[in-house]
Design a protein around this motif. Structure first.
Motif, PDB file in Angstrom:
ATOM      1  N   ARG A 317       0.807  -1.215   0.000  1.00 57.18           N
ATOM      2  CA  ARG A 317       0.000   0.000   0.000  1.00 57.18           C
ATOM      3  C   ARG A 317       0.846   1.272   0.000  1.00 57.18           C
ATOM      4  N   THR A 318       2.137   1.122   0.130  1.00 57.44           N
ATOM      5  CA  THR A 318       3.019   2.292   0.133  1.00 57.44           C
ATOM      6  C   THR A 318       3.195   2.844  -1.275  1.00 57.44           C
ATOM      7  N   GLY A 319       3.141   4.158  -1.411  1.00 53.91           N
ATOM      8  CA  GLY A 319       3.327   4.787  -2.714  1.00 53.91           C
ATOM      9  C   GLY A 319       4.741   4.588  -3.239  1.00 53.91           C
ATOM     10  N   THR A 320       4.914   4.827  -4.521  1.00 55.19           N
ATOM     11  CA  THR A 320       6.228   4.601  -5.132  1.00 55.19           C
ATOM     12  C   THR A 320       7.232   5.697  -4.806  1.00 55.19           C
ATOM     13  N   ALA A 321       6.747   6.924  -4.558  1.00 55.65           N
ATOM     14  CA  ALA A 321       7.686   8.031  -4.325  1.00 55.65           C
ATOM     15  C   ALA A 321       8.559   7.820  -3.091  1.00 55.65           C
ATOM     16  N   PRO A 322       8.003   7.449  -1.915  1.00 56.28           N
ATOM     17  CA  PRO A 322       8.873   7.181  -0.766  1.00 56.28           C
ATOM     18  C   PRO A 322       9.877   6.063  -1.040  1.00 56.28           C
ATOM     19  N   LEU A 323       9.436   5.051  -1.770  1.00 53.48           N
ATOM     20  CA  LEU A 323      10.348   3.947  -2.099  1.00 53.48           C
ATOM     21  C   LEU A 323      11.474   4.429  -3.005  1.00 53.48           C
ATOM     22  N   ALA A 324      11.149   5.292  -3.944  1.00 54.68           N
ATOM     23  CA  ALA A 324      12.175   5.819  -4.852  1.00 54.68           C
ATOM     24  C   ALA A 324      13.195   6.655  -4.093  1.00 54.68           C
ATOM     25  N   VAL A 325      12.718   7.475  -3.164  1.00 52.32           N
ATOM     26  CA  VAL A 325      13.635   8.302  -2.366  1.00 52.32           C
ATOM     27  C   VAL A 325      14.574   7.419  -1.555  1.00 52.32           C
ATOM     28  N   LEU A 326      14.013   6.413  -0.888  1.00 45.80           N
ATOM     29  CA  LEU A 326      14.854   5.518  -0.089  1.00 45.80           C
ATOM     30  C   LEU A 326      15.827   4.740  -0.965  1.00 45.80           C
ATOM     31  N   GLY A 327      15.386   4.384  -2.173  1.00 43.68           N
ATOM     32  CA  GLY A 327      16.278   3.682  -3.089  1.00 43.68           C
ATOM     33  C   GLY A 327      17.466   4.528  -3.492  1.00 43.68           C
ATOM     34  N   VAL A 328      17.214   5.798  -3.793  1.00 37.27           N
ATOM     35  CA  VAL A 328      18.306   6.718  -4.142  1.00 37.27           C
ATOM     36  C   VAL A 328      19.264   6.862  -2.962  1.00 37.27           C
ATOM     37  N   GLN A 329      18.712   7.042  -1.772  1.00 40.20           N
ATOM     38  CA  GLN A 329      19.560   7.204  -0.582  1.00 40.20           C
ATOM     39  C   GLN A 329      20.406   5.960  -0.345  1.00 40.20           C
ATOM     40  N   LEU A 330      19.784   4.788  -0.402  1.00 39.61           N
ATOM     41  CA  LEU A 330      20.505   3.551  -0.104  1.00 39.61           C
ATOM     42  C   LEU A 330      21.617   3.297  -1.111  1.00 39.61           C
ATOM     43  N   LEU A 331      21.313   3.434  -2.386  1.00 42.16           N
ATOM     44  CA  LEU A 331      22.319   3.171  -3.414  1.00 42.16           C
ATOM     45  C   LEU A 331      23.482   4.154  -3.312  1.00 42.16           C
ATOM     46  N   THR A 332      23.174   5.423  -3.104  1.00 45.34           N
ATOM     47  CA  THR A 332      24.231   6.439  -3.038  1.00 45.34           C
ATOM     48  C   THR A 332      25.089   6.268  -1.797  1.00 45.34           C
ATOM     49  N   VAL A 333      24.442   6.183  -0.631  1.00 45.06           N
ATOM     50  CA  VAL A 333      25.187   6.091   0.623  1.00 45.06           C
ATOM     51  C   VAL A 333      25.967   4.787   0.705  1.00 45.06           C
ATOM     52  N   SER A 334      25.350   3.673   0.312  1.00 49.59           N
ATOM     53  CA  SER A 334      26.054   2.392   0.412  1.00 49.59           C
ATOM     54  C   SER A 334      27.255   2.344  -0.523  1.00 49.59           C
ATOM     55  N   ALA A 335      27.133   2.943  -1.709  1.00 53.02           N
ATOM     56  CA  ALA A 335      28.267   2.960  -2.640  1.00 53.02           C
ATOM     57  C   ALA A 335      29.413   3.802  -2.093  1.00 53.02           C
ATOM     58  N   LEU A 336      29.085   4.986  -1.574  1.00 53.38           N
ATOM     59  CA  LEU A 336      30.134   5.855  -1.020  1.00 53.38           C
ATOM     60  C   LEU A 336      30.729   5.249   0.245  1.00 53.38           C
ATOM     61  N   ALA A 337      29.863   4.633   1.069  1.00 50.94           N
ATOM     62  CA  ALA A 337      30.368   4.017   2.302  1.00 50.94           C
ATOM     63  C   ALA A 337      31.280   2.841   1.975  1.00 50.94           C
ATOM     64  N   LEU A 338      30.936   2.069   0.964  1.00 47.86           N
ATOM     65  CA  LEU A 338      31.776   0.942   0.564  1.00 47.86           C
ATOM     66  C   LEU A 338      33.151   1.432   0.116  1.00 47.86           C
ATOM     67  N   ALA A 339      33.171   2.486  -0.671  1.00 45.81           N
ATOM     68  CA  ALA A 339      34.456   3.032  -1.117  1.00 45.81           C
ATOM     69  C   ALA A 339      35.277   3.521   0.067  1.00 45.81           C
ATOM     70  N   ALA A 340      34.629   4.205   1.013  1.00 39.91           N
ATOM     71  CA  ALA A 340      35.353   4.702   2.178  1.00 39.91           C
ATOM     72  C   ALA A 340      35.887   3.572   3.037  1.00 39.91           C
ATOM     73  N   VAL A 341      35.076   2.533   3.211  1.00 35.78           N
ATOM     74  CA  VAL A 341      35.501   1.399   4.041  1.00 35.78           C
ATOM     75  C   VAL A 341      36.691   0.689   3.416  1.00 35.78           C
ATOM     76  N   LEU A 342      36.663   0.514   2.113  1.00 38.52           N
ATOM     77  CA  LEU A 342      37.779  -0.158   1.421  1.00 38.52           C
ATOM     78  C   LEU A 342      39.083   0.649   1.561  1.00 38.52           C
ATOM     79  N   VAL A 343      38.967   1.969   1.566  1.00 42.27           N
ATOM     80  CA  VAL A 343      40.151   2.825   1.674  1.00 42.27           C
ATOM     81  C   VAL A 343      40.635   2.937   3.107  1.00 42.27           C
ATOM     82  N   LEU A 344      39.710   3.089   4.053  1.00 40.38           N
ATOM     83  CA  LEU A 344      40.083   3.431   5.439  1.00 40.38           C
ATOM     84  C   LEU A 344      40.287   2.202   6.334  1.00 40.38           C
ATOM     85  N   PHE A 345      39.690   1.065   5.980  1.00 37.80           N
ATOM     86  CA  PHE A 345      39.781  -0.106   6.861  1.00 37.80           C
ATOM     87  C   PHE A 345      40.349  -1.322   6.155  1.00 37.80           C
TER      88      PHE A 345
END
Length: 345
Positions: A317-345
């Motif tokens: 029952r959840t609309g697509t817009a909240p899901l799209a926002v969370l998808g953008v956040q997750l993909l962006t943050v997880s990609a940047l966090a992965l790069a940082a973790v590989l470099v720093l740890f």
């Protein structure tokens, strides 16, 4: 002892027995499903018992449903998870944590701030969501999932419909990331510490983060939990920022902070205390082994309860817009966090 005191003691005992009687059936259901998951995982190579417990719980919840007689006991899953995390402190090597501490804390702060700003930017400008809906999404995705969403809703006086939609969207991503992150951890060249920190920085809610971490390895589970607790501790700062934004007065910020105080994980104190005691050498090897076994058992029960809380009909029952926002956040943050973790740890 007076007759009145005897009566009070009897009443308290009866109340305690009554509460245990209400909880027992649901806890029994958690035990049965956790035992089944452990049994299957023991005979099927490559199957993780914790993730299987989540799956079994979700399967029951979305087929026959959770019966009313089991609900009180099933609802203890949050307490079971928090207690398991407290006991997990005994397995944390403080010297390793201190060595990584400044870098990890800085990474957590940057990740939370970047996540909030990203969601605030795209929610309204790109997807046309109301300001308060975007703020709920930003808090849920960037700090601590449903707990942050609910706490911030009280701070900014968000309406109930917006809160319900955001909570459903966050829960859907909790389920998706719980399935995807362990697979990604097996495919990517990550150590246990790297995967744990990555999951702790990227995923939304504490339960799925802990489950995904331990699905990878014991080391990953510990680092995922520590990293996620550091993110959770940012809730107060985010609440103050939103109180100032929406109310525009510093006095309201203090009120907002008090309003979300219950959303800050109190079990963090217990976790730190247990870690300190264990690292001071005050616990025997036998005690540490018992604490570790108890923590594992509590996690197994809590993750079944996590699955029993998954409701596919509510998510649809959840609309697509909240899901799209969370998808953008997750993909962006997880990609940047992965790069940082590989470099720093």
């Amino acid at each position: 002892m007076s007759a009145g005191a005897d009566t009070d003691a009897t009443d308290a005992t009866d109340a305690g027995v009554g509460r245990l009687a209400r909880l027992a059936p649901g806890v029994g259901l958690l035990v049965a499903l956790a035992a089944a998951a452990t049994l299957v995982a023991g005979v099927v190579p490559g199957v993780n018992a914790l993730l299987l417990g989540v799956f079994f719980g979700a399967a029951v919840a979305n087929t026959v449903g959770v019966p009313d007689w089991a609900r009180p006991g099933v609802d203890t899953q949050k307490l079971l998870l928090e207690t398991g995390i407290v006991l997990l402190g005994a397995r944390i090597a403080v010297d390793e944590l201190v060595a990584s501490g400044p870098v990890l804390v800085a990474l957590v702060v940057v990740t939370v701030a970047a996540g909030v700003l990203l969601v605030e930017a795209v929610a309204g400008r790109v997807f046309g969501l109301a300001d308060k809906t975007g703020s709920l999404l930003a808090a849920g995705a960037s700090v601590c999932g449903v707990s942050a969403t609910t706490a911030i809703a009280g701070t900014i006086d968000a309406d109930g419909e917006s809160l319900a939609h955001v909570v459903a969207a966050v829960l859907l991503f909790d389920a998706l990331t719980l399935a995807v992150f362990p697979i990604a951890g097996d495919l990517l060249p990550l150590s246990g510490r790297q995967f744990g920190i990555w999951a702790g920085l990227s995923m939304f809610s504490t339960g799925p983060v802990t489950a995904a971490g331990f699905a990878h390895s014991d080391v990953a589970g510990r680092w995922a939990t520590v990293t996620k607790l550091a993110r959770n501790s940012m809730l107060g700062f985010v609440a103050v920022a939103y109180a100032v934004r929406y109310a525009g007065r510093a006095e309201e910020a203090a009120t907002g902070l008090r309003a979300v105080f219950d959303g800050v994980p109190r079990f963090l104190v217990g976790f730190v205390a247990v870690a300190a005691v264990a690292n001071l050498g005050l616990l025997s090897d036998a005690t540490l082994a018992t604490v570790g076994t108890t923590s594992d058992a509590l996690f197994a029960l809590a993750f079944v309860g996590l699955g029993l809380d998954v409701r596919l009909d509510a998510m649809r029952r959840t609309g697509t817009a909240p899901l799209a926002v969370l998808g953008v956040q997750l993909l962006t943050v997880s990609a940047l966090a992965l790069a940082a973790v590989l470099v720093l740890f």
